[in-house]
Motif scaffolding. Sequence first.
Motif, short mmCIF file in Angstrom:
data_model
loop_
_atom_site.label_atom_id
_atom_site.label_comp_id
_atom_site.label_asym_id
_atom_site.label_seq_id
_atom_site.Cartn_x
_atom_site.Cartn_y
_atom_site.Cartn_z
N GLU A 255 -14.77 9.33 -13.22
CA GLU A 255 -15.68 8.99 -14.32
C GLU A 255 -16.43 10.23 -14.80
N LEU A 256 -16.57 10.34 -16.10
CA LEU A 256 -17.30 11.45 -16.69
C LEU A 256 -18.73 11.08 -17.05
N ASP A 257 -19.11 9.82 -16.83
CA ASP A 257 -20.49 9.41 -17.10
C ASP A 257 -21.30 9.29 -15.81
N ILE A 274 -16.20 16.95 -21.85
CA ILE A 274 -15.18 17.79 -21.23
C ILE A 274 -14.04 17.98 -22.23
N ASP A 275 -13.76 19.23 -22.54
CA ASP A 275 -12.66 19.55 -23.44
C ASP A 275 -11.41 19.82 -22.60
N PRO A 276 -10.37 18.99 -22.69
CA PRO A 276 -9.17 19.21 -21.86
C PRO A 276 -8.48 20.54 -22.15
N VAL A 277 -8.62 21.05 -23.38
CA VAL A 277 -8.03 22.35 -23.69
C VAL A 277 -8.73 23.44 -22.89
N ASP A 278 -10.05 23.39 -22.84
CA ASP A 278 -10.81 24.37 -22.06
C ASP A 278 -10.53 24.22 -20.57
N LEU A 279 -10.37 22.98 -20.10
CA LEU A 279 -10.06 22.75 -18.69
C LEU A 279 -8.67 23.31 -18.35
N HIS A 280 -7.71 23.13 -19.24
CA HIS A 280 -6.37 23.70 -19.01
C HIS A 280 -6.45 25.22 -18.91
N ALA A 281 -7.22 25.83 -19.78
CA ALA A 281 -7.36 27.29 -19.75
C ALA A 281 -7.99 27.74 -18.43
N PHE A 282 -8.99 26.97 -17.95
CA PHE A 282 -9.63 27.29 -16.68
C PHE A 282 -8.62 27.20 -15.53
N VAL A 283 -7.82 26.12 -15.51
CA VAL A 283 -6.81 25.95 -14.47
C VAL A 283 -5.75 27.05 -14.55
N VAL A 522 -10.11 22.11 -10.69
CA VAL A 522 -10.71 20.98 -11.40
C VAL A 522 -12.08 20.65 -10.82
N LEU A 523 -12.21 20.68 -9.51
CA LEU A 523 -13.50 20.40 -8.88
C LEU A 523 -14.55 21.42 -9.30
N ASP A 524 -14.18 22.70 -9.28
CA ASP A 524 -15.13 23.74 -9.69
C ASP A 524 -15.55 23.55 -11.14
N TYR A 525 -14.62 23.21 -11.99
CA TYR A 525 -14.92 23.02 -13.40
C TYR A 525 -15.88 21.85 -13.60
N LEU A 526 -15.63 20.75 -12.90
CA LEU A 526 -16.48 19.57 -13.05
C LEU A 526 -17.87 19.82 -12.46
N GLU A 527 -17.94 20.51 -11.34
CA GLU A 527 -19.24 20.76 -10.72
C GLU A 527 -20.10 21.69 -11.58
N GLU A 528 -19.45 22.65 -12.28
CA GLU A 528 -20.20 23.51 -13.17
C GLU A 528 -20.87 22.71 -14.29
N ARG A 529 -20.30 21.55 -14.61
CA ARG A 529 -20.84 20.71 -15.68
C ARG A 529 -21.57 19.49 -15.11
N GLN A 530 -21.92 19.56 -13.83
CA GLN A 530 -22.75 18.57 -13.16
C GLN A 530 -22.10 17.19 -13.04
#
Length: 579
Positions: A255-257, A274-283, A522-530
């Motif tokens: 969940e993103l909420d 969360i922008d999936p394009v930005d997440l793909h670039a991060f991965v 993915v975990l690091d990306y999500l944690e950076e965005r709380q």
Amino acid sequence: MVVQNAGVPMSNVTRYLCAAAYLDSEFRYRVLDELLADPYRAVPPSYGGFDLIPVLHHCRRSQQLLLIRDILISALFAAGLLISPLTALNWIFVLIPFALLTGRRVRRWPIILRLLIWFWAVYGIFSMFAAVIFSLYIAMFDTGRYDSLGYGSSDFGLPEPLAALGAGGTLTQSLFVPAATLGVAVIYRVVIYLTLAGSLRPGTPEPPGRAVHPQTSARLDYIRRAQWGNITMYGNENAFLGAGRVERTWSIAVELDRVRDGAGSRRQHTPVDIDPVDLHAFVRRRMAEMRDHVLRPNEGVQRLDIGDHVVMRGLFTVADWTGRRLPGAHPFIGKDGLPRYQATPEEIAAITRHPQGGVRYYQRVTIGNAGQEIRDAKGELVAPAAEQEALTSAFIYLAVEGRMLYTQFVVTVLPPVLDPYHVVDRLPSMNPGRIAWEAVRVLRLRLLRDVLAAPARVVRTAVQAVRQGVTARDPRAHIVYPYGALRSVRELGADTDMQTYIQTLDVAKYVKMIEHRLTEAVLDYLEERQVDTGAYRLQAAGVTMNATVTVGPGATVSGPMAFGPHSSATLHGTAGATS
């Protein structure tokens, strides 16, 4: 003229599949049918340095040599039926049981039926030699003429040299068709093996280009470019065509909420953006670090390739052939009517942000088992690089949909090329006599089958040529047209499984490395965005767990396990795949 990579050595996999064009008629037929029969069909991607163009070149050359062989054998049969019909028919009678014995279905028949076929084969050989002896007897001792029977004749009382000459002519007449047709088949095989030993030896460059029919030349140029594209249009159920069989899949939804702050986890009204394009670039950056950002060069995964994988079903409304777009034309069919093979970054971004569309985007991570050379601290070579041929690919799908982040992970494994095609590595060290012996020894009974089937193949080739000329493909005659690729050439030549246990272990190693790298990114990306990652970590622990316990000599149990009273274990999915 098709531009070639002159002087660049072909990869081992490419050489082996070029050899398959000569050694495996079924492989050659499927390759030509897939890539040349329909000029509007999409081309599956080539991974791991494999190149389609040399394989196509040798498939076409092999087909030409095969046609010449079959025409010669058919002409010899026709001449034999005119000169000595009984001898030719007797030779056909001998060939039929040997041809049956080479069939896969026949080898599964009951033993009594196979013994009867062997009896037929032995009887046929005996009858053929009996006919030869009888014809010699007639030629040397009988005064009658037997032209109507096809045995030849001689006159009683001739001088001995003339009688011997007549007997020799009769013997030649009796053995001409069997010896000539079998000789052509043997010569063809020897020529093929000499080609394998010369044109496909290790380090051989791609064959030079030559002028061909304009339509064929245009198709070859399209194939050369399309095999390196990032779009896969599939005509069956396989969206990962060219990457091998699916070995493992799993998916995670979070969940993103639900966010985490100083008070702990809480749900908020507006989901985190969360922008999936930005997440793909991060991965992608995290994946590339396994190759580029290591402490020592030998620690990097040198054969790691990261690319885009856009997939769609290749059944579209036909395009406007005049270049003017019609309302029903599909954007992924070009103005020339051919399927597009390259998606732009803008198109990829749009596809990634629209998860419910008919086109899907995966980030592809491919690792080839080519290996690297080993050197000691002084720089001395310990072991050269060894190519394992197997290919491991991971496809990563990230979608933001319904206030959720969905992560899908698909692993495909492409086994090495079939072992018989590796003969091109062994032949160059042999002398011509040994090469000729190998050419005949490998086929055995199949030589006789090839002789018998030659006339039928000539007729089939002629019928196919006429049919293709009469029924030319034209998407303009259809409301929808099947552009999708059906087969991968690399998969057609692949073994059913790994050839060594080390290859199996390497696949498991790379799957673990990519899998862990993805989940942590993915975990690091999500944690950076709380975003609260508790649920994601719990699901990741379940899908990535692969405990193994040895329970006996050579036996293991993999997956969730439980021991003792009231214990339980749950496995989701099938062997080798959890979801």
